[in-house]
Design a protein around this motif. Sequence first.
Motif, PDB file in Angstrom:
ATOM      1  N   GLY A 157     -24.487  -2.299  13.118  1.00  0.00           N
ATOM      2  CA  GLY A 157     -25.232  -2.313  11.875  1.00  0.00           C
ATOM      3  C   GLY A 157     -26.702  -2.568  12.165  1.00  0.00           C
ATOM      4  O   GLY A 157     -27.038  -3.242  13.146  1.00  0.00           O
ATOM      5  N   LYS A 206     -24.476   2.076  11.192  1.00  0.00           N
ATOM      6  CA  LYS A 206     -24.515   1.883   9.741  1.00  0.00           C
ATOM      7  C   LYS A 206     -25.793   1.152   9.351  1.00  0.00           C
ATOM      8  O   LYS A 206     -26.032   0.028   9.811  1.00  0.00           O
ATOM      9  CB  LYS A 206     -23.303   1.068   9.277  1.00  0.00           C
ATOM     10  CG  LYS A 206     -21.966   1.737   9.541  1.00  0.00           C
ATOM     11  CD  LYS A 206     -20.810   0.890   9.027  1.00  0.00           C
ATOM     12  CE  LYS A 206     -19.466   1.558   9.299  1.00  0.00           C
ATOM     13  NZ  LYS A 206     -18.337   0.750   8.787  1.00  0.00           N
ATOM     14  N   GLU A 209     -21.498  -9.432   5.782  1.00  0.00           N
ATOM     15  CA  GLU A 209     -20.230  -9.141   5.109  1.00  0.00           C
ATOM     16  C   GLU A 209     -19.397  -8.159   5.933  1.00  0.00           C
ATOM     17  O   GLU A 209     -18.172  -8.300   6.038  1.00  0.00           O
ATOM     18  CB  GLU A 209     -20.501  -8.570   3.717  1.00  0.00           C
ATOM     19  CG  GLU A 209     -21.146  -9.565   2.759  1.00  0.00           C
ATOM     20  CD  GLU A 209     -21.555  -8.933   1.441  1.00  0.00           C
ATOM     21  OE1 GLU A 209     -21.339  -7.710   1.293  1.00  0.00           O
ATOM     22  OE2 GLU A 209     -22.087  -9.635   0.568  1.00  0.00           O
ATOM     23  N   ALA A 210     -20.067  -7.160   6.528  1.00  0.00           N
ATOM     24  CA  ALA A 210     -19.346  -6.171   7.339  1.00  0.00           C
ATOM     25  C   ALA A 210     -18.804  -6.797   8.625  1.00  0.00           C
ATOM     26  O   ALA A 210     -17.721  -6.437   9.088  1.00  0.00           O
ATOM     27  CB  ALA A 210     -20.272  -4.997   7.674  1.00  0.00           C
ATOM     28  N   GLN A 266     -24.757  -6.731   6.324  1.00  0.00           N
ATOM     29  CA  GLN A 266     -24.252  -6.708   7.697  1.00  0.00           C
ATOM     30  C   GLN A 266     -23.347  -7.911   7.972  1.00  0.00           C
ATOM     31  O   GLN A 266     -22.333  -7.794   8.661  1.00  0.00           O
ATOM     32  CB  GLN A 266     -25.414  -6.685   8.686  1.00  0.00           C
ATOM     33  CG  GLN A 266     -26.176  -5.373   8.698  1.00  0.00           C
ATOM     34  CD  GLN A 266     -27.140  -5.288   9.865  1.00  0.00           C
ATOM     35  OE1 GLN A 266     -26.758  -5.396  11.018  1.00  0.00           O
ATOM     36  NE2 GLN A 266     -28.416  -5.104   9.564  1.00  0.00           N
ATOM     37  N   GLN A 270     -15.785  -4.684  10.175  1.00  0.00           N
ATOM     38  CA  GLN A 270     -16.286  -3.309  10.136  1.00  0.00           C
ATOM     39  C   GLN A 270     -17.415  -3.072  11.127  1.00  0.00           C
ATOM     40  O   GLN A 270     -17.771  -1.928  11.403  1.00  0.00           O
ATOM     41  CB  GLN A 270     -16.761  -2.981   8.720  1.00  0.00           C
ATOM     42  CG  GLN A 270     -15.657  -3.041   7.683  1.00  0.00           C
ATOM     43  CD  GLN A 270     -16.175  -2.985   6.261  1.00  0.00           C
ATOM     44  OE1 GLN A 270     -17.374  -3.095   6.009  1.00  0.00           O
ATOM     45  NE2 GLN A 270     -15.272  -2.815   5.313  1.00  0.00           N
ATOM     46  N   LEU A 271     -18.005  -4.146  11.645  1.00  0.00           N
ATOM     47  CA  LEU A 271     -19.075  -4.048  12.632  1.00  0.00           C
ATOM     48  C   LEU A 271     -18.735  -4.903  13.844  1.00  0.00           C
ATOM     49  O   LEU A 271     -18.102  -5.949  13.714  1.00  0.00           O
ATOM     50  CB  LEU A 271     -20.414  -4.535  12.049  1.00  0.00           C
ATOM     51  CG  LEU A 271     -21.088  -3.720  10.955  1.00  0.00           C
ATOM     52  CD1 LEU A 271     -22.386  -4.412  10.531  1.00  0.00           C
ATOM     53  CD2 LEU A 271     -21.364  -2.293  11.405  1.00  0.00           C
TER      54      LEU A 271
END
Length: 295
Positions: free
Chosen positions: A97, A126, A135-136, A133, A141-142
């Motif tokens: 991210g 992303k 949260e991801a 970021q 997700q990251l």
Amino acid sequence: MFEISQLRCFIAVAEELHFSRAAERLNMTQPPLSRQVQLLEHSVGVQLLDRSSRVVRLTAAGKAFLPEAVRIIRLAEEAGLMARRVAKGEQGSLAIGFTSASGYALLPEVVRRLRERTPELALTLKELVSTAQVEALDAGQLDLALMRPLALHGELVSLPIAQEGLLLALPANEAGRWPQEPTLACLHQRPFIMYSPHEARPFYQMLTSRFEREGVVPDVVEHIGQVHTMLALVSAGIGAALVSEACARLHFDGVVLRRMKTEPVSTVCTYRRDNDNPILQLFINEILPGFPGAR
């Protein structure tokens, strides 16, 4: 279910058409070789080799089975090789991210160094504001976030990677009324485009803290989350703005950029403590130390 070792034994006999030569090729004796082939035939449920004569021959089923056995062995070897390469950080994937500002200079350098070290790396990139970021990262997700410093919970780790100066972005037709070497004080009670306290919270908090420390109260006319929108408003004459040095690469018409006489701003790389991705570990241990801002 048959075993890989049984397939290897069958392939050797099928290619040599001779048990003694196949056993020598596999560096084993003939009785266990014959036993492995028999176990394979029992598992498959058909006879693969015709041993009725002194010459070993493949049955019709054996002829059909041989290329599939070779393919299975090749896939097994490739799977093992891939696993070893991933474990060494020579192959794999990484989800990164990045903020819009880090995308102008820092991200391309990170990607270049990663691909130089691991050419077969699969990257997912992303663009997200710093809070998104985090949260991801929490959602898995990251793997890595290039972001502004934020207060984080204990599962996340941030390490410095870059520092850059602040630039004062001015409408070109008003630049003559501003100092050549501006300070925060020159923003007092002047129209100013501020970062959003929600979408761009780290920058908002950083500037708010600096303004309060120096007793500066700009006339905030807008709160904006993305720097390119901020520069577009500066170009339209809405007000001045403060952006990171990397934003000079955007080259907005009607915008003059002047370096501020104030402390630089930081970018950190953030990741989860429990992330065991070998590529992430390679980045942290081998690539990150090469960035000047990480020293």
